[in-house]
Write a protein that holds these residues in place. Structure first.
Motif, PDB file in Angstrom:
ATOM      1  N   PRO A 132      -2.646  22.129  33.693  1.00  0.00           N
ATOM      2  CA  PRO A 132      -1.748  22.848  33.048  1.00  0.00           C
ATOM      3  C   PRO A 132      -0.143  22.385  33.335  1.00  0.00           C
ATOM      4  CG  PRO A 132      -3.263  24.588  34.140  1.00  0.00           C
ATOM      5  CD  PRO A 132      -3.495  23.253  34.632  1.00  0.00           C
ATOM      6  N   LEU A 133      -0.008  21.822  34.273  1.00  0.00           N
ATOM      7  CA  LEU A 133       1.398  21.329  34.638  1.00  0.00           C
ATOM      8  C   LEU A 133       1.812  20.020  33.819  1.00  0.00           C
ATOM      9  CD1 LEU A 133       0.675  23.453  36.893  1.00  0.00           C
ATOM     10  CD2 LEU A 133       1.870  22.152  38.247  1.00  0.00           C
ATOM     11  N   GLU A 134       3.032  19.727  34.158  1.00  0.00           N
ATOM     12  CA  GLU A 134       3.556  18.470  33.857  1.00  0.00           C
ATOM     13  C   GLU A 134       3.780  17.412  34.862  1.00  0.00           C
ATOM     14  OE1 GLU A 134       7.920  16.959  32.708  1.00  0.00           O
ATOM     15  OE2 GLU A 134       7.141  18.479  31.146  1.00  0.00           O
ATOM     16  N   VAL A 135       3.359  16.247  34.735  1.00  0.00           N
ATOM     17  CA  VAL A 135       3.309  15.129  35.643  1.00  0.00           C
ATOM     18  C   VAL A 135       4.152  14.030  34.986  1.00  0.00           C
ATOM     19  CG1 VAL A 135       2.051  13.558  37.171  1.00  0.00           C
ATOM     20  CG2 VAL A 135       1.175  15.791  36.793  1.00  0.00           C
ATOM     21  N   ARG A 136       5.159  13.432  35.762  1.00  0.00           N
ATOM     22  CA  ARG A 136       5.977  12.492  35.366  1.00  0.00           C
ATOM     23  C   ARG A 136       6.153  11.426  36.448  1.00  0.00           C
ATOM     24  NH1 ARG A 136      10.242  12.408  31.571  1.00  0.00           N
ATOM     25  NH2 ARG A 136      10.054  14.634  31.152  1.00  0.00           N
ATOM     26  N   TRP A 137       5.926  10.099  36.076  1.00  0.00           N
ATOM     27  CA  TRP A 137       6.077   9.001  37.007  1.00  0.00           C
ATOM     28  C   TRP A 137       7.225   8.046  36.560  1.00  0.00           C
ATOM     29  CZ3 TRP A 137       4.231   7.415  41.847  1.00  0.00           C
ATOM     30  CH2 TRP A 137       3.106   8.213  42.334  1.00  0.00           C
ATOM     31  N   TYR A 138       8.262   7.759  37.154  1.00  0.00           N
ATOM     32  CA  TYR A 138       9.333   6.843  36.742  1.00  0.00           C
ATOM     33  C   TYR A 138       9.912   5.838  37.898  1.00  0.00           C
ATOM     34  CZ  TYR A 138      12.647  10.179  38.483  1.00  0.00           C
ATOM     35  OH  TYR A 138      13.327  11.359  39.383  1.00  0.00           O
ATOM     36  N   HIS A 139      10.258   4.793  37.314  1.00  0.00           N
ATOM     37  CA  HIS A 139      10.853   4.014  38.284  1.00  0.00           C
ATOM     38  C   HIS A 139      12.352   4.301  38.560  1.00  0.00           C
ATOM     39  CE1 HIS A 139      12.516   0.011  39.995  1.00  0.00           C
ATOM     40  NE2 HIS A 139      11.214  -0.367  40.120  1.00  0.00           N
ATOM     41  N   SER A 140      12.919   4.293  39.791  1.00  0.00           N
ATOM     42  CA  SER A 140      13.955   4.749  40.246  1.00  0.00           C
ATOM     43  C   SER A 140      15.397   4.239  39.566  1.00  0.00           C
ATOM     44  CB  SER A 140      14.295   4.550  41.863  1.00  0.00           C
ATOM     45  OG  SER A 140      14.169   3.043  42.263  1.00  0.00           O
TER      46      SER A 140
ATOM     47  N   HIS B  86      15.396   8.222  33.004  1.00  0.00           N
ATOM     48  CA  HIS B  86      15.183   8.765  31.594  1.00  0.00           C
ATOM     49  C   HIS B  86      14.124   8.275  30.863  1.00  0.00           C
ATOM     50  CE1 HIS B  86      18.953  10.760  32.374  1.00  0.00           C
ATOM     51  NE2 HIS B  86      19.572   9.819  32.701  1.00  0.00           N
ATOM     52  N   SER B  87      13.365   7.134  31.280  1.00  0.00           N
ATOM     53  CA  SER B  87      12.114   6.562  30.325  1.00  0.00           C
ATOM     54  C   SER B  87      11.298   6.399  31.532  1.00  0.00           C
ATOM     55  CB  SER B  87      12.691   5.335  29.882  1.00  0.00           C
ATOM     56  OG  SER B  87      13.650   5.562  29.007  1.00  0.00           O
ATOM     57  N   PRO B  88      10.366   7.255  31.474  1.00  0.00           N
ATOM     58  CA  PRO B  88       9.310   7.205  32.378  1.00  0.00           C
ATOM     59  C   PRO B  88       8.148   6.129  32.234  1.00  0.00           C
ATOM     60  CG  PRO B  88       8.860   8.950  30.873  1.00  0.00           C
ATOM     61  CD  PRO B  88      10.147   8.492  30.703  1.00  0.00           C
ATOM     62  N   ALA B  89       7.679   5.679  33.471  1.00  0.00           N
ATOM     63  CA  ALA B  89       6.277   4.844  33.071  1.00  0.00           C
ATOM     64  C   ALA B  89       5.357   5.509  32.689  1.00  0.00           C
ATOM     65  CB  ALA B  89       6.116   4.258  34.697  1.00  0.00           C
ATOM     66  N   LEU B  90       5.029   6.920  32.937  1.00  0.00           N
ATOM     67  CA  LEU B  90       3.892   7.613  32.546  1.00  0.00           C
ATOM     68  C   LEU B  90       4.229   9.105  32.330  1.00  0.00           C
ATOM     69  CD1 LEU B  90       0.078   7.645  33.357  1.00  0.00           C
ATOM     70  CD2 LEU B  90       1.250   9.683  33.775  1.00  0.00           C
ATOM     71  N   LEU B  91       3.781   9.582  31.207  1.00  0.00           N
ATOM     72  CA  LEU B  91       4.338  11.345  31.109  1.00  0.00           C
ATOM     73  C   LEU B  91       2.992  11.972  30.744  1.00  0.00           C
ATOM     74  CD1 LEU B  91       6.270  13.571  30.812  1.00  0.00           C
ATOM     75  CD2 LEU B  91       6.899  12.720  28.753  1.00  0.00           C
ATOM     76  N   TYR B  92       2.485  13.097  31.487  1.00  0.00           N
ATOM     77  CA  TYR B  92       1.453  13.791  31.147  1.00  0.00           C
ATOM     78  C   TYR B  92       1.947  15.308  30.924  1.00  0.00           C
ATOM     79  CZ  TYR B  92      -2.545  16.586  31.921  1.00  0.00           C
ATOM     80  OH  TYR B  92      -3.911  17.678  31.661  1.00  0.00           O
ATOM     81  N   LYS B  93       1.771  15.524  29.742  1.00  0.00           N
ATOM     82  CA  LYS B  93       2.147  17.048  29.137  1.00  0.00           C
ATOM     83  C   LYS B  93       1.358  17.698  28.240  1.00  0.00           C
ATOM     84  CE  LYS B  93       6.627  18.737  27.447  1.00  0.00           C
ATOM     85  NZ  LYS B  93       7.962  18.561  26.869  1.00  0.00           N
ATOM     86  N   ASP B  94       1.238  18.897  28.190  1.00  0.00           N
ATOM     87  CA  ASP B  94       0.321  19.628  27.192  1.00  0.00           C
ATOM     88  C   ASP B  94      -1.185  19.015  27.451  1.00  0.00           C
ATOM     89  OD1 ASP B  94       2.609  20.923  26.673  1.00  0.00           O
ATOM     90  OD2 ASP B  94       2.896  19.395  24.902  1.00  0.00           O
ATOM     91  N   HIS B  95      -1.566  18.754  28.579  1.00  0.00           N
ATOM     92  CA  HIS B  95      -3.113  18.461  28.735  1.00  0.00           C
ATOM     93  C   HIS B  95      -3.147  16.939  28.303  1.00  0.00           C
ATOM     94  CE1 HIS B  95      -4.466  22.535  30.355  1.00  0.00           C
ATOM     95  NE2 HIS B  95      -3.366  22.791  29.395  1.00  0.00           N
ATOM     96  N   LYS B  96      -2.423  15.983  28.056  1.00  0.00           N
ATOM     97  CA  LYS B  96      -2.616  14.923  27.670  1.00  0.00           C
ATOM     98  C   LYS B  96      -1.350  13.794  28.065  1.00  0.00           C
ATOM     99  CE  LYS B  96      -0.968  15.261  22.920  1.00  0.00           C
ATOM    100  NZ  LYS B  96      -1.369  15.065  21.424  1.00  0.00           N
ATOM    101  N   ILE B  97      -1.550  12.582  28.056  1.00  0.00           N
ATOM    102  CA  ILE B  97      -0.807  11.413  28.463  1.00  0.00           C
ATOM    103  C   ILE B  97       0.043  11.310  27.191  1.00  0.00           C
ATOM    104  CG2 ILE B  97      -0.444   9.005  29.300  1.00  0.00           C
ATOM    105  CD1 ILE B  97      -2.797   9.463  31.129  1.00  0.00           C
ATOM    106  N   GLN B  98       1.255  11.439  27.186  1.00  0.00           N
ATOM    107  CA  GLN B  98       2.135  11.154  26.224  1.00  0.00           C
ATOM    108  C   GLN B  98       2.467   9.685  25.882  1.00  0.00           C
ATOM    109  OE1 GLN B  98       3.005  14.094  24.098  1.00  0.00           O
ATOM    110  NE2 GLN B  98       1.794  15.035  25.571  1.00  0.00           N
ATOM    111  N   GLU B  99       2.373   9.139  24.515  1.00  0.00           N
ATOM    112  CA  GLU B  99       2.855   7.963  24.353  1.00  0.00           C
ATOM    113  C   GLU B  99       4.129   7.720  24.153  1.00  0.00           C
ATOM    114  OE1 GLU B  99       0.701   5.235  23.728  1.00  0.00           O
ATOM    115  OE2 GLU B  99      -1.126   6.791  23.865  1.00  0.00           O
ATOM    116  N   THR B 100       4.967   8.594  24.177  1.00  0.00           N
ATOM    117  CA  THR B 100       6.496   8.207  24.142  1.00  0.00           C
ATOM    118  C   THR B 100       6.935   9.560  24.934  1.00  0.00           C
ATOM    119  OG1 THR B 100       6.682   9.574  21.786  1.00  0.00           O
ATOM    120  CG2 THR B 100       6.683   6.970  21.826  1.00  0.00           C
ATOM    121  N   PRO B 101       8.318   9.407  25.315  1.00  0.00           N
ATOM    122  CA  PRO B 101       9.100   8.119  25.625  1.00  0.00           C
ATOM    123  C   PRO B 101       8.945   7.360  26.811  1.00  0.00           C
ATOM    124  CG  PRO B 101      10.432  10.186  26.039  1.00  0.00           C
ATOM    125  CD  PRO B 101       8.847  10.314  26.065  1.00  0.00           C
TER     126      PRO B 101
END
Length: 573
Positions: free
Chosen positions: A70-78, A82-97
């Motif tokens: 149920p949580l939000e997972v965000r991976w990004y390069h330091s 502001h632009s993640p490498a991967l964004l998991y939200k609302d139970h799925k991986i988001q295509e953008t941004p």
């Protein structure tokens, strides 16, 4: 007693029912358990390493363990918060941004129901290296941690060279080792023939190119040796390393003794000039004598014709007075041949001479430009082509085949297991159990050696439908080391094209470029000593297979190998 048993049975049954109800109520309560109010993230202490082109997992774990779907997972390069490498939200991986270069290459594969939010990155490139941030957020809390990724790139094989040490004293030489294309910074190690590391009197320099790849170079002073190997190893680890070897000595001619060589060269030049001048004088005197004799004879004939004099040999020819008078009266009408007129210094004007066609040689001698019909289709010799400044097209087999030369194999300089027939044909014979060859590389050199110009020869490697197990052809520099431990590489003076039934066709470079050949019966070899190139051709298809572009040495020896344990011969065409 019956009543007592009935009461006890009722009590046990009630107890079981209460336990079952408690279990049934507990399970849905746990499943519906809300997220932890606070949590932490666990990541590796040190950097995570991987090879370029492979896949890697960047580990990140929630603690205490609970379901983070149920949580939000965000991976990004330091470098790009502001632009993640991967964004998991609302139970799925988001295509953008997300950053476009990560699309299709990232995923969460750890098992989120168990609190694992590790990132998997595929087809890793050098650009992917650096610090990555793992961030997990709930409505009440968030936490983040960093994972460092290093991308290992194995560089090229070290290039070694030997030069005279400054001052030239102490019998030492300056040995240089360099290699490029590494990531991260590699370790460079010098070792002697016994494998012992050399630490003294060496310097190491590291430089980076715009892509972040590191070039490393080192040099050291070492005692000159004709037999002891010196090895240079560049490595990231035991699995990712390159090594080069060299004999730390400078080849000099046996007669190159200071002072003596210089004096011998001067004497040789003086003698050569004297001989050339003498030959020129003799040739010039002969030409002048021939011209004077011809001119004198022509003058005598002209005088006799104009004055009506009787030739000196008239009596010998048996001519009488009447015939003599007839010759004298008609002397003024005597016509000389064009050759006699030219010898007498007269201008020759023949009737219809304007239509006379001179030979090309006469036209050139007269200083005229020669234009032959169809001259535009005339094929120049290789020497004329080079003199005219024309460049050879190495991709065109027809351009190089005109340099074909005759090659003979040197039986005295062949491996003991090779038999030579008429200097052209080589085949393998079984080695004796007691025989200890002087070298393990099984090949034979040619009698010819080349130091300049262009040379082409052909080697027939297949006869009929019989397929060979292995062979190789190419050239080697003069005085190559022939000991078993010496690999057949360009750094050690060998440039070859090889065939092995298991590996196919390849050249002895590192890395080895792919060479695709459907059918090959005859290999064409073209050596351009002036441009330092060596090319191999498929004569069956008249196509170029591969070209070495940095083949530099003073003398080149063609070589070939019929292959070990393969009795099918190969031969020079």
């Amino acid at each position: 007693m019956f009543t007592t048993f009935g009461n006890r049975g009722t009590m046990h049954l009630g107890l079981c029912l209460r336990v079952l109800i408690l279990v049934a109520l507990t399970v849905p309560i746990r499943a519906a358990q809300p997220a932890q109010e606070t949590f932490t993230l666990t990541v590796p202490n040190g950097p995570t390493s991987t090879l370029s082109g492979s896949s890697v997992s960047l580990l990140c774990q929630v603690s205490p363990l609970f379901n983070v779907e149920p949580l939000e997972v965000r991976w990004y390069h330091s470098s790009n918060i502001h632009s993640p490498a991967l964004l998991y939200k609302d139970h799925k991986i988001q295509e953008t941004p997300v950053v476009p270069r990560y699309r299709g290459r990232v995923s969460l594969t750890g098992g989120m129901e168990r609190g694992n939010v590790s990132l998997t990155l595929e087809r890793v490139t050098l650009e992917d290296r650096g610090e990555y941030v793992c961030q997990v957020s709930s409505e009440q809390w968030y936490e983040k941690a960093s994972v460092f990724l290093t991308v290992n790139v194995t560089g090229r094989e070290p290039v070694l060279s030997v030069a005279e040490a400054r001052g030239g004293g102490g019998g030492q030489v300056n040995v240089t080792c360099s290699s490029e294309g590494w990531s991260p910074q590699p370790k460079l190690t010098w070792r002697n023939k016994d494998g012992a590391e050399i630490r003294n009197e060496q310097e190491v320099l590291n430089t980076s190119d715009p892509q972040g790849l590191v070039s490393v170079s080192s040099w050291l002073l070492y005692a000159c040796s004709y037999s002891d190997w010196l090895a240079c190893t560049v490595s990231l680890s035991e699995e990712a390393k390159r090594e080069g070897r060299i004999l730390p000595h400078i080849y000099t001619a046996p007669t190159a003794v200071p002072g003596v060589y210089k004096e011998a060269l001067i004497v040789t030049l003086i003698l050569s000039l004297v001989i050339i001048c003498a030959l020129c004088s003799v040739i010039l005197c002969k030409r002048r004598g021939s011209m004077w004799s011809s001119s004198q004879k022509s003058r005598n004939r002209s005088d006799q014709a104009e004055l009506g004099q009787r030739p000196a040999d008239q009596t010998e020819l048996g001519k009488g007075p009447a015939e003599t008078e007839h010759l004298i009266k008609g002397a003024e009408n005597t016509v000389q041949t064009p050759t006699e007129q030219r010898a007498a210094g007269k201008d020759v004007h023949l009737k219809g001479s304007e239509n006379t066609v001179q030979t090309p040689t006469e036209q050139r001698a007269a200083g005229k430009d020669v234009h032959l019909e169809g001259a535009e289709n005339t094929v120049q010799t290789p020497t004329e082509q080079r003199a005219a400044g024309e460049e050879l097209n190495l991709n065109d087999w027809h351009h190089v085949k005109i340099f074909k030369v005759n090659i003979l194999l040197d039986e005295k300089n062949a491996h003991p297991a090779i038999r030579i027939n008429k200097g052209k044909r080589a085949h393998y014979v079984k080695e004796k159990d007691t025989e200890k060859p002087s070298r393990t590389h099984l090949h034979v050199f040619s009698e010819e050696r080349f130091s300049s110009g262009q040379h082409y020869w052909e080697v027939k490697v297949k006869d009929g439908t019989t397929e060979k197990l292995s062979w190789y052809v190419g050239v080697a520099r003069e005085n190559v080391d022939k000991r078993p431990a010496v690999p057949l590489t360009p750094q050690n003076g060998f440039w070859i094209l090889s065939y092995d039934k298991e590996q196919g066709f390849h050249v002895n470079t590192d890395p080895q470029p792919p060479i695709t050949v459907a059918k090959l019966t005859i290999v064409g070899v073209f050596l351009d000593c002036d441009r330092h190139t060596l090319s191999f051709y498929n004569v069956d298809t008249k196509s170029l297979l591969y070209t070495f572009t940095d083949v530099k040495t003073s003398n080149y020896f063609p070589l070939l190998s019929p292959g070990r344990c393969d009795k099918i011969p190969i031969k020079i065409n």
